[in-house]
Design an enzyme around this catalytic site. Structure first.
Site, PDB file in Angstrom:
ATOM      1  N   GLY A  35       0.955  -1.105  -0.023  1.00  0.00           N
ATOM      2  CA  GLY A  35       0.188  -0.010  -0.064  1.00  0.00           C
ATOM      3  C   GLY A  35       0.981   1.059  -0.078  1.00  0.00           C
ATOM      4  O   GLY A  35       1.808   1.029   0.002  1.00  0.00           O
ATOM      5  N   ASP A  36       0.090   2.406  -0.295  1.00  0.00           N
ATOM      6  CA  ASP A  36       0.983   3.726  -0.136  1.00  0.00           C
ATOM      7  C   ASP A  36       1.897   3.869  -1.372  1.00  0.00           C
ATOM      8  O   ASP A  36       3.080   4.534  -1.166  1.00  0.00           O
ATOM      9  CB  ASP A  36       1.466   3.874   1.161  1.00  0.00           C
ATOM     10  CG  ASP A  36       0.432   3.761   2.435  1.00  0.00           C
ATOM     11  OD1 ASP A  36      -0.616   4.243   2.311  1.00  0.00           O
ATOM     12  OD2 ASP A  36       0.929   3.450   3.394  1.00  0.00           O
ATOM     13  N   LYS A  89      -0.511   5.159  -5.779  1.00  0.00           N
ATOM     14  CA  LYS A  89      -1.540   4.811  -6.973  1.00  0.00           C
ATOM     15  C   LYS A  89      -2.307   6.217  -7.357  1.00  0.00           C
ATOM     16  O   LYS A  89      -2.758   6.317  -8.469  1.00  0.00           O
ATOM     17  CB  LYS A  89      -2.620   3.924  -6.324  1.00  0.00           C
ATOM     18  CG  LYS A  89      -1.767   2.491  -6.138  1.00  0.00           C
ATOM     19  CD  LYS A  89      -2.829   1.282  -5.400  1.00  0.00           C
ATOM     20  CE  LYS A  89      -3.195   1.735  -4.167  1.00  0.00           C
ATOM     21  NZ  LYS A  89      -2.189   1.723  -3.083  1.00  0.00           N
ATOM     22  N   GLY A  90      -2.734   7.210  -6.098  1.00  0.00           N
ATOM     23  CA  GLY A  90      -3.534   8.267  -6.493  1.00  0.00           C
ATOM     24  C   GLY A  90      -2.821   9.079  -7.650  1.00  0.00           C
ATOM     25  O   GLY A  90      -3.423   9.359  -8.487  1.00  0.00           O
ATOM     26  N   HIS A 141      -5.361   8.256  -0.991  1.00  0.00           N
ATOM     27  CA  HIS A 141      -4.478   8.294  -2.027  1.00  0.00           C
ATOM     28  C   HIS A 141      -4.417   9.874  -2.451  1.00  0.00           C
ATOM     29  O   HIS A 141      -5.220  10.817  -2.564  1.00  0.00           O
ATOM     30  CB  HIS A 141      -5.499   7.861  -3.349  1.00  0.00           C
ATOM     31  CG  HIS A 141      -5.780   6.478  -3.171  1.00  0.00           C
ATOM     32  ND1 HIS A 141      -6.633   5.783  -3.810  1.00  0.00           N
ATOM     33  CD2 HIS A 141      -5.041   5.497  -2.685  1.00  0.00           C
ATOM     34  CE1 HIS A 141      -6.678   4.492  -3.603  1.00  0.00           C
ATOM     35  NE2 HIS A 141      -5.604   4.364  -2.903  1.00  0.00           N
ATOM     36  N   GLN A 171      -5.095  -0.012  -1.058  1.00  0.00           N
ATOM     37  CA  GLN A 171      -4.036  -0.866  -0.346  1.00  0.00           C
ATOM     38  C   GLN A 171      -3.095  -1.449  -1.509  1.00  0.00           C
ATOM     39  O   GLN A 171      -2.985  -1.070  -2.312  1.00  0.00           O
ATOM     40  CB  GLN A 171      -4.615  -1.912   0.561  1.00  0.00           C
ATOM     41  CG  GLN A 171      -5.549  -1.309   1.619  1.00  0.00           C
ATOM     42  CD  GLN A 171      -6.911  -0.861   1.507  1.00  0.00           C
ATOM     43  OE1 GLN A 171      -7.627  -1.536   0.696  1.00  0.00           O
ATOM     44  NE2 GLN A 171      -7.260   0.527   1.729  1.00  0.00           N
ATOM     45  N   GLY A 218      -1.999   9.252   9.766  1.00  0.00           N
ATOM     46  CA  GLY A 218      -0.680  10.285  10.027  1.00  0.00           C
ATOM     47  C   GLY A 218       0.475   9.387  10.609  1.00  0.00           C
ATOM     48  O   GLY A 218       1.377   9.634  11.196  1.00  0.00           O
ATOM     49  N   GLY A 223       8.650  13.015  -8.627  1.00  0.00           N
ATOM     50  CA  GLY A 223       8.000  13.862  -7.578  1.00  0.00           C
ATOM     51  C   GLY A 223       6.704  13.961  -7.613  1.00  0.00           C
ATOM     52  O   GLY A 223       5.680  13.142  -8.127  1.00  0.00           O
TER      53      GLY A 223
HETATM   54  P1  IMP Z   1      -7.810  -1.944   7.985  1.00  0.00           P
HETATM   55  O1  IMP Z   1      -7.647  -1.866   6.629  1.00  0.00           O
HETATM   56  O2  IMP Z   1      -7.972  -0.582   8.459  1.00  0.00           O
HETATM   57  O3  IMP Z   1      -8.410  -3.038   8.691  1.00  0.00           O
HETATM   58  O4  IMP Z   1      -6.022  -2.255   8.379  1.00  0.00           O
HETATM   59  C1  IMP Z   1      -5.502  -3.624   7.978  1.00  0.00           C
HETATM   60  C2  IMP Z   1      -4.010  -3.433   7.732  1.00  0.00           C
HETATM   61  O5  IMP Z   1      -3.981  -2.622   6.456  1.00  0.00           O
HETATM   62  C3  IMP Z   1      -3.075  -2.212   8.637  1.00  0.00           C
HETATM   63  O6  IMP Z   1      -1.752  -2.810   8.660  1.00  0.00           O
HETATM   64  C4  IMP Z   1      -3.349  -1.090   7.885  1.00  0.00           C
HETATM   65  O7  IMP Z   1      -2.176  -0.042   8.206  1.00  0.00           O
HETATM   66  C5  IMP Z   1      -3.184  -1.417   6.424  1.00  0.00           C
HETATM   67  N1  IMP Z   1      -3.774  -0.229   5.446  1.00  0.00           N
HETATM   68  C6  IMP Z   1      -5.185  -0.394   5.516  1.00  0.00           C
HETATM   69  N2  IMP Z   1      -5.187   0.606   4.382  1.00  0.00           N
HETATM   70  C7  IMP Z   1      -4.197   0.954   3.891  1.00  0.00           C
HETATM   71  C8  IMP Z   1      -3.613   2.000   2.918  1.00  0.00           C
HETATM   72  O8  IMP Z   1      -4.437   2.372   2.226  1.00  0.00           O
HETATM   73  N3  IMP Z   1      -2.185   1.931   2.893  1.00  0.00           N
HETATM   74  C9  IMP Z   1      -1.525   1.325   3.706  1.00  0.00           C
HETATM   75  N4  IMP Z   1      -1.960   0.492   4.620  1.00  0.00           N
HETATM   76  C10 IMP Z   1      -3.215   0.166   4.645  1.00  0.00           C
END
Ligand code: IMP
Length: 432
Positions: free
Chosen positions: A11-12, A15-16, A40, A222, A300, A413
């Site tokens: 994740g992160d 993608k946005g 995103h 994700q 955050g 960037g």
């Molecule tokens: P949940 O989706 O809130 O149930 O979290 C489950 C796991 O997925 C945790 O480790 C979160 O930090 C991770 N997670 C959920 N959404 C994101 C995202 O958009 N980016 C990165 N990690 C995410």
């Protein structure tokens, strides 16, 4: 041709930005899973937009956005995002639709998410506390409330029955009855007045778009390693972030997906708990976090940072059938003396080049690195591949080799135009 854009790591990945960049070449953008746990981030002309639920394509007037049945929707989060967009001059009327089959996140889901994490103690997942897991639990448990269920306005109909049962179950679990089903129903009735004009049969609408020759981008949230089935279970989110999720989460057939683009950072990050083989704990990890501003867009929280893990990305290539990568945040690596790339894992005397299915085994793995020289010249904002320092090009070439697919897009960037599009690559057609 329709394109699926998804996360190839934890994740992160950015993608946005990639979805936003590609959107002008598509008529429709459809999000297929997750909820407002996603963040995103898109920068346009120096302005920052953080979208959680609404596809990043919404920033392009004329593009129609869909939230599919595979997404879990918190009505208040959706309205807050619609209002924020309106405040920034983006009207979503007539170009944002939500599936009537999407499940709702209700107030008790948020509460149960927090309670469940507290109960797990040291084994906590590190969720975003948005109620995502409990909402999907209710969906699979066949007691969920769907967007379309809000059509039922009778005082003792199925909607009231379902909410009442769920709130009763919550009260038994929590051990108090300070949540009243009547209040939850009343809030849902109010929400419906705003939701109703947005509701659509998303599968049908997408089918009609395709029949009319329109191009669709399927947007994942994700990442592959956070997928409920293919990720590092149980340290995952509760939906299918992989390409297959686009089919079930939108009601499209697999042949509707013409190509799959995996978004990967030029290094690795993870937020929340669970194994991260290339994690850097010392000053180097801190440096990546600071120069990459690696703090969760939704919560955050500081992200855990590490070197590029080619085992993880190769896995994402296989699970999703990736055609190419969009490699993001290359500029964050500017000025590093040398760069490590993880090409395999050492695990109990064995060398693994494929991702192990067992999360405990993954947690015990040591990364096997090869080291490449870094570069001193800044890459931030570079738009032509040939203008990258020779070491940066060598780094990208090596990432392509060890990951198994070309890097069709390289992001240098946060702004839209801080991007290299490789005209000689498989992606060239997506930009026409
Ligand atoms: P949940 O989706 O809130 O149930 O979290 C489950 C796991 O997925 C945790 O480790 C979160 O930090 C991770 N997670 C959920 N959404 C994101 C995202 O958009 N980016 C990165 N990690 C995410």
């Amino acid at each position: 041709m329709n394109l699926c854009v998804l996360g190839a790591q934890w994740g992160d990945e950015g993608k946005g930005k990639i979805v936003d960049l590609l959107t002008p070449h598509f008529n429709v953008v459809a999000r297929y899973q997750g909820g407002h746990n996603a963040g995103h981030t898109v920068y346009v002309a120096g302005r920052k937009f953080v979208l959680h639920l609404i596809p990043s394509g919404i920033l392009h007037p004329g593009v129609v956005c869909f939230i599919g049945n595979g997404v879990v929707v918190d009505p208040q989060a959706l309205f807050a995002e619609v209002d924020e967009l309106a405040g920034m001059g983006f009207d979503v009327a007539g170009r944002l639709y939500v599936s009537d089959k999407a499940h709702l996140i209700l107030p008790y889901h948020r509460e149960l998410d927090i309670l469940s994490e507290a109960r797990r103690g040291e084994r906590k997942i590190g969720t975003t506390s948005r109620g995502i897991g409990p909402a999907y639990e209710d969906k699979i448990g066949r007691r969920g409330v769907r967007v379309g269920d809000l059509r039922d306005t009778s005082p003792d109909g199925p909607l009231v029955g379902a909410v009442r049962e769920n709130v009763d179950a919550r009260n038994r679990l929590v051990g108090n009855s300070d949540m009243k089903w009547q209040d939850v129903v009343a809030d849902l009735r109010t929400a419906w007045t705003r939701l109703e004009p947005l509701v659509a049969d998303v599968s049908l609408r997408l089918g009609q778009s395709m029949a009319a020759g329109q191009r669709i981008m399927f947007e994942g949230a994700q990442g592959t390693l956070l997928d409920i089935d293919h990720g590092t279970y149980p340290y995952v989110t509760s939906s299918n972030a992989v390409a297959g999720g686009a089919c079930t989460g939108l009601g499209i057939g697999p042949k509707a997906i013409g190509a799959v683009l995996g978004v990967a950072k030029a290094y690795t990050t993870r937020v929340g708990e669970g194994p991260l083989p290339t994690e850097l704990h010392g000053a180097m990890g801190e440096r990546l976090r600071e120069s990459g501003q690696e703090y969760g867009a939704s919560t955050g929280r500081p992200r855990r940072c590490g070197w590029y893990d080619a085992v993880a990305v190769r896995y994402a290539v296989r699970i999703n059938g990736l055609d190419a990568l969009a490699l993001t945040k290359l500029d964050v690596l500017d000025g590093m003396g040398s760069l490590d790339i993880c090409t395999g894992y050492r695990c109990g005397g064995e060398v693994l080049t494929d991702m192990p299915g067992d999360t405990a085994q993954l947690a015990a793995c040591e990364p096997i690195y090869e080291t490449l020289p870094g570069w001193t010249q800044p890459t931030r904002g570079v738009t032509r591949y040939g203008d990258l320092p020779v070491e940066a090009r060598a780094y990208i070439r090596r990432l392509e080799d060890v990951s198994g697919v070309p890097a069709a897009v390289v992001s240098t960037g946060s702004e839209r135009d801080h991007t290299i599009i490789r005209d000689d690559s498989v992606a060239a057609g997506w930009f026409r």
